[in-house]
Design a protein around this motif. Structure first.
Motif, PDB file in Angstrom:
ATOM      1  N   MET A   1      -9.799  -0.837   0.863  1.00 25.75           N
ATOM      2  CA  MET A   1      -9.034   0.412   0.850  1.00 25.75           C
ATOM      3  C   MET A   1      -9.588   1.423   1.864  1.00 25.75           C
ATOM      4  SD  MET A   1      -6.378   1.516  -0.375  1.00 25.75           S
ATOM      5  CE  MET A   1      -5.523   0.047  -0.614  1.00 25.75           C
ATOM      6  N   ALA A   2     -10.882   1.427   2.068  1.00 22.46           N
ATOM      7  CA  ALA A   2     -11.467   2.357   3.040  1.00 22.46           C
ATOM      8  C   ALA A   2     -10.911   2.116   4.437  1.00 22.46           C
ATOM      9  CB  ALA A   2     -12.993   2.228   3.042  1.00 22.46           C
ATOM     10  N   GLN A   3     -10.495   0.885   4.732  1.00 23.70           N
ATOM     11  CA  GLN A   3      -9.885   0.575   6.025  1.00 23.70           C
ATOM     12  C   GLN A   3      -8.367   0.725   6.000  1.00 23.70           C
ATOM     13  OE1 GLN A   3     -11.208  -3.376   6.967  1.00 23.70           O
ATOM     14  NE2 GLN A   3     -13.299  -2.733   7.464  1.00 23.70           N
ATOM     15  N   VAL A   4      -7.767   0.480   4.862  1.00 22.76           N
ATOM     16  CA  VAL A   4      -6.306   0.561   4.746  1.00 22.76           C
ATOM     17  C   VAL A   4      -5.831   1.999   4.897  1.00 22.76           C
ATOM     18  CG1 VAL A   4      -4.377   0.291   3.130  1.00 22.76           C
ATOM     19  CG2 VAL A   4      -6.084  -1.525   3.359  1.00 22.76           C
ATOM     20  N   VAL A   5      -6.517   2.931   4.222  1.00 24.72           N
ATOM     21  CA  VAL A   5      -6.131   4.339   4.299  1.00 24.72           C
ATOM     22  C   VAL A   5      -6.340   4.830   5.730  1.00 24.72           C
ATOM     23  CG1 VAL A   5      -6.670   6.684   3.531  1.00 24.72           C
ATOM     24  CG2 VAL A   5      -6.595   4.811   1.872  1.00 24.72           C
ATOM     25  N   GLY A   6      -5.300   5.423   6.284  1.00 25.62           N
ATOM     26  CA  GLY A   6      -5.317   5.874   7.661  1.00 25.62           C
ATOM     27  C   GLY A   6      -4.654   4.914   8.610  1.00 25.62           C
ATOM     28  N   ARG A   7      -4.477   3.668   8.162  1.00 28.54           N
ATOM     29  CA  ARG A   7      -3.848   2.647   9.009  1.00 28.54           C
ATOM     30  C   ARG A   7      -2.437   2.318   8.525  1.00 28.54           C
ATOM     31  NH1 ARG A   7      -6.744  -2.877   8.465  1.00 28.54           N
ATOM     32  NH2 ARG A   7      -5.502  -2.857   6.542  1.00 28.54           N
ATOM     33  N   ASP A   8      -2.293   2.062   7.218  1.00 25.17           N
ATOM     34  CA  ASP A   8      -1.019   1.629   6.648  1.00 25.17           C
ATOM     35  C   ASP A   8      -0.377   2.741   5.825  1.00 25.17           C
ATOM     36  OD1 ASP A   8      -1.658  -0.851   7.701  1.00 25.17           O
ATOM     37  OD2 ASP A   8      -2.492  -1.596   5.816  1.00 25.17           O
ATOM     38  N   ASP A   9       0.915   2.600   5.581  1.00 30.30           N
ATOM     39  CA  ASP A   9       1.571   3.454   4.603  1.00 30.30           C
ATOM     40  C   ASP A   9       1.220   2.955   3.198  1.00 30.30           C
ATOM     41  OD1 ASP A   9       2.700   5.116   6.477  1.00 30.30           O
ATOM     42  OD2 ASP A   9       4.684   4.193   6.400  1.00 30.30           O
ATOM     43  N   LEU A  10       1.407   3.819   2.210  1.00 28.36           N
ATOM     44  CA  LEU A  10       1.046   3.496   0.824  1.00 28.36           C
ATOM     45  C   LEU A  10       2.241   3.758  -0.087  1.00 28.36           C
ATOM     46  CD1 LEU A  10      -2.419   5.319   0.703  1.00 28.36           C
ATOM     47  CD2 LEU A  10      -2.015   2.910   1.188  1.00 28.36           C
ATOM     48  N   LEU A  11       2.463   2.836  -1.016  1.00 33.35           N
ATOM     49  CA  LEU A  11       3.543   2.966  -1.998  1.00 33.35           C
ATOM     50  C   LEU A  11       2.975   2.684  -3.375  1.00 33.35           C
ATOM     51  CD1 LEU A  11       6.577   3.128  -2.850  1.00 33.35           C
ATOM     52  CD2 LEU A  11       6.730   0.672  -2.323  1.00 33.35           C
ATOM     53  N   LEU A  12       3.151   3.622  -4.291  1.00 36.71           N
ATOM     54  CA  LEU A  12       2.759   3.446  -5.690  1.00 36.71           C
ATOM     55  C   LEU A  12       4.005   3.563  -6.555  1.00 36.71           C
ATOM     56  CD1 LEU A  12       0.844   3.249  -8.125  1.00 36.71           C
ATOM     57  CD2 LEU A  12       0.387   5.708  -7.858  1.00 36.71           C
ATOM     58  N   ILE A  13       4.312   2.503  -7.285  1.00 33.74           N
ATOM     59  CA  ILE A  13       5.466   2.477  -8.176  1.00 33.74           C
ATOM     60  C   ILE A  13       4.956   2.316  -9.597  1.00 33.74           C
ATOM     61  CG2 ILE A  13       7.608   1.299  -8.812  1.00 33.74           C
ATOM     62  CD1 ILE A  13       7.660   0.129  -5.962  1.00 33.74           C
ATOM     63  N   THR A  14       5.287   3.254 -10.470  1.00 36.33           N
ATOM     64  CA  THR A  14       4.984   3.067 -11.890  1.00 36.33           C
ATOM     65  C   THR A  14       6.286   2.754 -12.623  1.00 36.33           C
ATOM     66  OG1 THR A  14       5.067   5.476 -12.264  1.00 36.33           O
ATOM     67  CG2 THR A  14       2.904   4.490 -11.929  1.00 36.33           C
ATOM     68  N   LEU A  15       6.316   1.571 -13.209  1.00 33.31           N
ATOM     69  CA  LEU A  15       7.459   1.153 -14.024  1.00 33.31           C
ATOM     70  C   LEU A  15       7.211   1.693 -15.422  1.00 33.31           C
ATOM     71  CD1 LEU A  15       7.719  -2.514 -12.689  1.00 33.31           C
ATOM     72  CD2 LEU A  15       9.027  -0.513 -11.950  1.00 33.31           C
ATOM     73  N   ASP A  16       7.625   2.915 -15.630  1.00 36.92           N
ATOM     74  CA  ASP A  16       7.245   3.678 -16.808  1.00 36.92           C
ATOM     75  C   ASP A  16       7.617   2.953 -18.100  1.00 36.92           C
ATOM     76  OD1 ASP A  16       7.117   5.953 -18.800  1.00 36.92           O
ATOM     77  OD2 ASP A  16       6.619   7.037 -16.972  1.00 36.92           O
ATOM     78  N   THR A  17       6.605   2.731 -18.960  1.00 40.30           N
ATOM     79  CA  THR A  17       6.792   2.181 -20.304  1.00 40.30           C
ATOM     80  C   THR A  17       6.934   0.663 -20.338  1.00 40.30           C
ATOM     81  OG1 THR A  17       7.988   4.246 -20.788  1.00 40.30           O
ATOM     82  CG2 THR A  17       7.971   2.655 -22.523  1.00 40.30           C
TER      83      THR A  17
END
Length: 270
Positions: A1-17
């Motif tokens: 993650m230390a290398q991913v941040v700053g290089r790639d876009d990030l997507l977080l999806i929470t499928l609630d419940t």
């Protein structure tokens, strides 16, 4: 993650419940083709939620405490605030010096965008403004909410518009809280009625509904560059398990959640 941040876009999806057992059964039965093609090994990872309801769990996740593998740790985290004595901060962890991950990513040059779903993201009062207020840009409309049978489709359309409006060089952290699994979900199962209410079967039908449209979200998120993606539930819910119903309670059906992370290569989701 230390290398991913700053290089790639990030997507977080929470499928609630979303319950782990329902997610695992549908994936194994081939009923989630668009999700399963991206899950490592075609299966969900079994994890424990950091909270038993939406607000508590998202506060934890936005502090870097994602659902924890359902086995003895410590487990190195992807994201962590800098503090002494952390046993889950590793060399590969992205460490931030702000109170929460969202502002930490903003400091790292990301445009932070929230597309809300359940009531804790509706911005209709102080409580519903806390979580979306962490983001530089947040979106919620009634058609994104739990009462809308087309909630996820509406959210995806908004996400597509957000991504299309960004400069090419701008890194993006996109968060989407999907409300379709939350009650009420009876309307996702043909033949179900409001009077009969929600059930494990209507919960499963809601997940199939999400799967039918999630490819568009994956395609939008990876349309500009590679996108590191996390898809998980924030908590489950009980449908009469051992006499329990609902969530915000300490039952296996609530604490056990599905989790996956993976890279979306540009154009691959299409």
């Amino acid at each position: 993650m230390a290398q991913v941040v700053g290089r790639d876009d990030l997507l977080l999806i929470t499928l609630d419940t979303l319950r782990y057992d329902v997610a695992a059964e549908l994936a194994a039965a081939g009923r989630l083709p668009n999700l399963t093609r991206h899950l490592p090994g075609g299966r969900w990872e079994k994890r424990h939620a950091p909270g038993s309801f939406t607000y508590a769990s998202h506060q934890a996740m936005f502090a870097g405490f994602l659902p924890t593998p359902a086995r003895q740790g410590p487990h190195p985290r992807l994201f962590a605030a800098r503090f002494e004595g952390s046993e889950s901060t590793a060399a590969r962890t992205f460490v931030f010096d702000t109170p929460d991950l969202v502002s930490g990513l903003a400091d790292a040059g990301y445009r932070t965008v929230c597309v809300g779903g359940v009531g804790f993201f509706n911005k209709r009062g102080p409580l519903g403004s806390v979580l979306p207020g962490m983001f530089q840009e947040s979106h919620w409309e009634p058609e994104f909410g739990v009462a809308s049978p087309r909630s996820f489709e509406s959210q995806v359309a908004r996400a597509e518009k957000v991504v299309a409006g960004l400069p090419t060089g701008q890194r993006l952290f996109l968060f989407v809280n999907v409300p379709s699994l939350h009650q009420p979900n009876w309307f996702h199962l043909p033949g179900a009625t409001r009077e009969a209410g929600d059930s494990r079967e209507t919960h499963a039908a809601a997940l199939e509904y999400v799967d039918r449209h999630i490819g568009r979200l994956f395609a939008a998120a990876s349309s500009r560059r590679r996108c590191f993606t996390i898809v998980c539930s924030d908590h489950g819910t009980a449908y009469g398990d051992d006499g329990w119903s609902g969530h915000r309670l300490g039952h296996e059906s609530v604490w056990t959640v599905p989790y996956a992370h993976f890279f979306l290569e540009p154009g691959a989701a299409r």
